[in-house]
Design an enzyme around this catalytic site. Structure first.
Site, PDB file in Angstrom:
ATOM      1  N   TYR A   1       0.818  -1.139   0.007  1.00 44.16           N
ATOM      2  CA  TYR A   1       0.013  -0.091  -0.080  1.00 44.16           C
ATOM      3  C   TYR A   1       0.572   1.251  -0.002  1.00 44.16           C
ATOM      4  CZ  TYR A   1      -4.320  -2.611   0.691  1.00 44.16           C
ATOM      5  OH  TYR A   1      -5.597  -3.428   0.395  1.00 44.16           O
TER       6      TYR A   1
ATOM      7  N   GLU B   1       1.023   6.524  -6.904  1.00 43.20           N
ATOM      8  CA  GLU B   1       0.022   7.296  -7.213  1.00 43.20           C
ATOM      9  C   GLU B   1       0.510   8.932  -7.051  1.00 43.20           C
ATOM     10  OE1 GLU B   1      -3.869   6.008  -5.367  1.00 43.20           O
ATOM     11  OE2 GLU B   1      -2.652   4.227  -5.081  1.00 43.20           O
TER      12      GLU B   1
END
Length: 223
Positions: A147, A155
């Site tokens: 994550y 991202e």
């Protein structure tokens, strides 16, 4: 006999697991010549966009009580990822030379693909009540490194690289002009709050980890 809702969830999670596995298979060759990490969007981008858009169903699943999870958290995860692939990467022509070919896109897609293959496989086998303990452990452990890798160097770095193009082209000015702001300002704000929203999701999965693995550990001790 399985209920229709169980058959539906089994089908949905199985198709998602298969789809992300195919995406992973397309990405892995990018690690070795003659391919390159710069071609990750070209080889897997359309499939990732499709799978991620389709995941809106998970918000609906939560909202109608088909699964026991927060509709808000499901929507936040879906909204963040879908905005990333559809609004930032896919809709900016210039990204063909910069953002789409950036290693940050490869990092994001690899982190997503690995985590989603594990997650959806776990969901599908849990629906059948045949999920092995090692997969449950992997489901609630692999996210710990995946994550942060997907969000930070993935991202957020990709969105940061897109900012000059967004500002230069005045992207989505027709829509955001109604609110007396620009998409560039909106994206800067997203980058500012992204770590805090992501941390909420991250801690939520840690809470799930304590619950799920704690139960597993307790069962072994009683045995």
């Amino acid at each position: 006999m399985a209920r229709p809702s169980q058959l539906y969830l089994l089908s949905y999670n199985s198709v998602q697991a298969l789809g992300w596995f195919v995406a992973l298979l397309r990405l892995l060759p990018c690690l070795a010549p003659p391919s390159s990490v710069h071609s990750s969007y070209a080889v897997a981008g359309d499939l990732v966009c499709l799978l991620q858009t389709w995941a809106i169903l998970e918000t609906i699943h939560a909202a109608i009580g088909l699964v026991h999870t927060s509709p808000l958290l499901a929507f936040l995860q879906w909204g963040g990822r879908t905005h990333f692939v559809l609004a930032v990467i896919r809709q900016i022509p210039e990204v063909g030379r910069t953002v789409q070919s950036s290693p940050s896109v490869f990092i994001t897609f690899m982190a997503w693909s690995i985590s989603e293959v594990i997650r959806y496989s776990h969901y599908a086998l849990t629906t059948l009540k045949v999920c092995p303990p090692w997969l449950t452990y992997l489901r609630y452990t692999a996210f710990i490194p995946l994550y942060p890798i997907g969000v930070g160097p993935g991202e957020m770095w990709t969105m940061y690289q897109a900012l000059p193009f967004v500002k230069e082209r005045k992207l989505y000015s027709g829509f955001f002009g109604k609110f007396s702001m620009s998409y560039h300002s909106f994206l800067v704000a997203v980058l500012a709050v992204y770590p805090f929203l992501w941390m909420k999701l991250y801690l939520h999965v840690f809470k799930q980890r304590r619950s799920k693995l704690g139960k597993t550990g307790g069962a072994k001790k009683r045995a």
